[in-house]
Each structure stands twice: as structure tokens, then as C-alpha cells.
Design a protein around this motif. Structure first.
Motif, PDB file in Angstrom:
ATOM      1  N   LEU A  46      27.381 -66.266 -22.617  1.00  0.00           N
ATOM      2  CA  LEU A  46      27.952 -65.202 -22.071  1.00  0.00           C
ATOM      3  C   LEU A  46      27.996 -64.083 -22.944  1.00  0.00           C
ATOM      4  O   LEU A  46      27.458 -63.075 -22.499  1.00  0.00           O
ATOM      5  CB  LEU A  46      29.210 -65.449 -21.362  1.00  0.00           C
ATOM      6  N   VAL A  47      28.419 -64.109 -23.988  1.00  0.00           N
ATOM      7  CA  VAL A  47      28.671 -62.930 -24.803  1.00  0.00           C
ATOM      8  C   VAL A  47      27.319 -62.548 -25.515  1.00  0.00           C
ATOM      9  O   VAL A  47      27.045 -61.189 -25.547  1.00  0.00           O
ATOM     10  CB  VAL A  47      29.573 -63.212 -25.933  1.00  0.00           C
ATOM     11  N   GLY A  48      26.600 -63.492 -25.874  1.00  0.00           N
ATOM     12  CA  GLY A  48      25.196 -63.113 -26.386  1.00  0.00           C
ATOM     13  C   GLY A  48      24.235 -62.343 -25.213  1.00  0.00           C
ATOM     14  O   GLY A  48      23.720 -61.289 -25.528  1.00  0.00           O
ATOM     15  N   ALA A  49      24.295 -62.887 -23.956  1.00  0.00           N
ATOM     16  CA  ALA A  49      23.419 -62.239 -23.070  1.00  0.00           C
ATOM     17  C   ALA A  49      24.410 -60.601 -22.877  1.00  0.00           C
ATOM     18  O   ALA A  49      23.630 -59.714 -22.382  1.00  0.00           O
ATOM     19  CB  ALA A  49      23.736 -63.132 -21.772  1.00  0.00           C
ATOM     20  N   THR A  50      25.539 -60.856 -22.929  1.00  0.00           N
ATOM     21  CA  THR A  50      26.361 -59.273 -22.661  1.00  0.00           C
ATOM     22  C   THR A  50      25.905 -58.491 -23.542  1.00  0.00           C
ATOM     23  O   THR A  50      25.498 -57.064 -23.357  1.00  0.00           O
ATOM     24  CB  THR A  50      27.719 -59.422 -22.432  1.00  0.00           C
ATOM     25  N   THR A  51      25.972 -58.819 -24.860  1.00  0.00           N
ATOM     26  CA  THR A  51      25.706 -57.777 -26.108  1.00  0.00           C
ATOM     27  C   THR A  51      24.362 -57.535 -25.822  1.00  0.00           C
ATOM     28  O   THR A  51      23.820 -56.158 -26.040  1.00  0.00           O
ATOM     29  CB  THR A  51      25.931 -58.768 -27.306  1.00  0.00           C
ATOM     30  N   LEU A  52      23.075 -58.319 -25.688  1.00  0.00           N
ATOM     31  CA  LEU A  52      21.905 -57.931 -25.529  1.00  0.00           C
ATOM     32  C   LEU A  52      21.698 -57.123 -24.291  1.00  0.00           C
ATOM     33  O   LEU A  52      21.067 -56.096 -24.302  1.00  0.00           O
ATOM     34  CB  LEU A  52      20.908 -59.242 -25.607  1.00  0.00           C
ATOM     35  N   GLY A  53      22.146 -57.340 -23.195  1.00  0.00           N
ATOM     36  CA  GLY A  53      22.041 -56.736 -21.999  1.00  0.00           C
ATOM     37  C   GLY A  53      22.679 -55.126 -22.144  1.00  0.00           C
ATOM     38  O   GLY A  53      22.091 -54.069 -21.622  1.00  0.00           O
ATOM     39  N   PHE A  55      22.913 -53.371 -24.896  1.00  0.00           N
ATOM     40  CA  PHE A  55      22.025 -52.733 -25.606  1.00  0.00           C
ATOM     41  C   PHE A  55      20.578 -52.362 -24.685  1.00  0.00           C
ATOM     42  O   PHE A  55      19.805 -51.257 -25.067  1.00  0.00           O
ATOM     43  CB  PHE A  55      21.427 -53.267 -27.109  1.00  0.00           C
ATOM     44  N   GLU A  56      20.180 -53.337 -23.845  1.00  0.00           N
ATOM     45  CA  GLU A  56      19.110 -52.983 -23.024  1.00  0.00           C
ATOM     46  C   GLU A  56      19.041 -51.830 -22.177  1.00  0.00           C
ATOM     47  O   GLU A  56      18.315 -51.095 -21.776  1.00  0.00           O
ATOM     48  CB  GLU A  56      18.406 -54.218 -22.314  1.00  0.00           C
ATOM     49  N   VAL A  57      20.615 -51.753 -21.651  1.00  0.00           N
ATOM     50  CA  VAL A  57      20.920 -50.639 -20.702  1.00  0.00           C
ATOM     51  C   VAL A  57      20.731 -49.089 -21.601  1.00  0.00           C
ATOM     52  O   VAL A  57      20.369 -48.453 -20.738  1.00  0.00           O
ATOM     53  CB  VAL A  57      22.256 -50.634 -20.228  1.00  0.00           C
ATOM     54  N   PHE A  58      21.119 -49.253 -22.836  1.00  0.00           N
ATOM     55  CA  PHE A  58      20.879 -48.052 -23.417  1.00  0.00           C
ATOM     56  C   PHE A  58      19.496 -47.573 -24.139  1.00  0.00           C
ATOM     57  O   PHE A  58      19.495 -46.919 -25.033  1.00  0.00           O
ATOM     58  CB  PHE A  58      21.990 -47.980 -24.495  1.00  0.00           C
ATOM     59  N   GLU A  59      18.625 -48.635 -23.599  1.00  0.00           N
ATOM     60  CA  GLU A  59      17.415 -48.547 -24.020  1.00  0.00           C
ATOM     61  C   GLU A  59      16.984 -48.684 -25.771  1.00  0.00           C
ATOM     62  O   GLU A  59      16.498 -47.821 -26.144  1.00  0.00           O
ATOM     63  CB  GLU A  59      16.715 -47.314 -23.469  1.00  0.00           C
ATOM     64  N   TYR A  60      17.982 -49.717 -26.088  1.00  0.00           N
ATOM     65  CA  TYR A  60      17.807 -49.816 -27.566  1.00  0.00           C
ATOM     66  C   TYR A  60      17.745 -51.358 -27.737  1.00  0.00           C
ATOM     67  O   TYR A  60      18.808 -52.110 -28.201  1.00  0.00           O
ATOM     68  CB  TYR A  60      18.940 -49.328 -28.495  1.00  0.00           C
ATOM     69  N   PHE A 136      23.904 -56.598 -33.950  1.00  0.00           N
ATOM     70  CA  PHE A 136      24.119 -57.721 -32.830  1.00  0.00           C
ATOM     71  C   PHE A 136      25.334 -58.820 -33.312  1.00  0.00           C
ATOM     72  O   PHE A 136      26.172 -59.075 -32.683  1.00  0.00           O
ATOM     73  CB  PHE A 136      23.083 -58.559 -32.763  1.00  0.00           C
ATOM     74  N   SER A 137      25.546 -58.923 -34.706  1.00  0.00           N
ATOM     75  CA  SER A 137      26.326 -59.750 -35.052  1.00  0.00           C
ATOM     76  C   SER A 137      27.700 -59.210 -35.038  1.00  0.00           C
ATOM     77  O   SER A 137      28.748 -59.985 -34.716  1.00  0.00           O
ATOM     78  CB  SER A 137      26.164 -59.982 -36.597  1.00  0.00           C
ATOM     79  N   ILE A 138      27.889 -57.935 -35.139  1.00  0.00           N
ATOM     80  CA  ILE A 138      29.064 -57.024 -35.273  1.00  0.00           C
ATOM     81  C   ILE A 138      29.549 -57.071 -33.762  1.00  0.00           C
ATOM     82  O   ILE A 138      30.836 -57.369 -33.402  1.00  0.00           O
ATOM     83  CB  ILE A 138      29.051 -55.931 -35.850  1.00  0.00           C
TER      84      ILE A 138
END
Length: 161
Positions: A46-53, A55-60, A136-138
Motif C-alpha cells: 500500500l505504501v509503495g504504491a502510494t509513494t510511487l503514485g 510522484f507520478e501525479v507530480f510527473e516525476y 523513494f526510501s525517505i
């Protein structure tokens, strides 16, 4: 300290501990290690998907991956993290306390880095590969600590009732 005062203080502490339930603080999210591991896999997914998502929203975008490899990556990460942290918490608890938990962040970073060698389909985007991994780790650690705090809070409230 006078032995009588020490005895009275111990009796008072025993009375207080019987009157109040104190929330559990520590490494495990659940007393049963199997349930703890399953919960951590779910939380990490859940947290990994949230973190990656986020950053995807902010186009990074930080990572290029396939869905199956993401699940495998998080499962491997959770397994290695559980093994390493059991060892670290058992033998180096003082170092963790003195570092204010920064050792946990370093462990997370290293395990994520090593995971990219095991799961070949996961690659942090270049040219800032190590920087993206650090971000990503932080972010992963911060969000996961918040989620774990609320999981423990819910468990504590159930114990009190």
C-alpha cells in the motif's frame, strides 16, 4: 535512595501499571510474527504504491516497473527487512536509539537498492538513479511510519475496550 522509598516507588508503579494499559512500542505490528509479516507485506504494498503514485501525479516518475515485479519487489523487501531488523533490534538496539532511528532508514535504502538486483524488471530512472532511490526510501519510510502508527493506535484502542 532509601530502601523504603524504593519499595514504595515500585509498589506505586505496579499499581499504575495495573490501572492503565500502556501502548506497545517496538518492532512488531502484531504479537504473532506470521500475522506481523502478512500485515507488513500489505502495508508495504500500500505504501509503495502510494509513494510511487504520488510522484507520478507530480510527473516525476521514480521507477519503471511491471505490476508483477512490483509485488515481488515488495515481498522480497519485506522478507529481507524482517530478517535484518530482527537481527539489528536484538544485537544493536543501543545504536538504533542513539541514531534516532536513522539506521532504519539506511537499512531501508540498502534493501531497496539490493532488491533492484534481484528483481530485474524494477529500475530507478536514470540519470538520478541513486537520488530517486533515496527520495523513494525517505518518502516510503515516512508514510509507512504514519500508517504503522495508526495501525498500532487502532490495536491499542481495541485492547483498552
Amino acid at each position: 535512595m532509601d530502601p523504603k522509598d524504593e519499595k514504595e516507588l515500585r509498589e506505586l508503579l505496579e499499581q499504575l501499571s495495573k490501572q492503565q494499559k500502556v501502548p506497545q512500542v517496538g518492532f512488531l505490528v502484531h504479537k504473532n510474527f506470521t500475522i506481523h509479516f502478512i500485515l507488513m507485506v500489505l502495508i508495504n504494498l500500500l505504501v509503495g504504491a502510494t509513494t510511487l503514485g504520488t510522484f507520478e501525479v507530480f510527473e516525476y516518475p521514480l521507477v519503471e516497473f511491471g505490476l508483477a515485479s512490483f509485488f515481488m519487489y515488495m515481498l522480497i523487501f519485506t522478507t529481507f527487512e524482517a530478517l535484518v531488523k530482527v537481527f539489528i533490534f536484538k544485537y544493536f538496539m543501543r545504536a538504533i536509539i542513539l541514531s534516532f532511528g536513522l539506521i532504519n532508514l539506511a537499512i531501508t535504502y540498502i534493501i531497496f537498492y539490493l532488491g533492484t538486483f534481484i528483481v530485474k524488471d524494477i529500475q530507478f530512472i536514470k540519470p538520478n538513479e541513486m537520488f530517486n532511490l533515496l527520495i523513494f526510501s525517505i518518502c516510503f519510510s515516512v508514510i509507512r511510519n504514519i500508517v504503522i502508527y495508526y495501525v498500532r493506535k487502532i490495536q491499542f484502542e481495541r485492547q483498552v475496550k
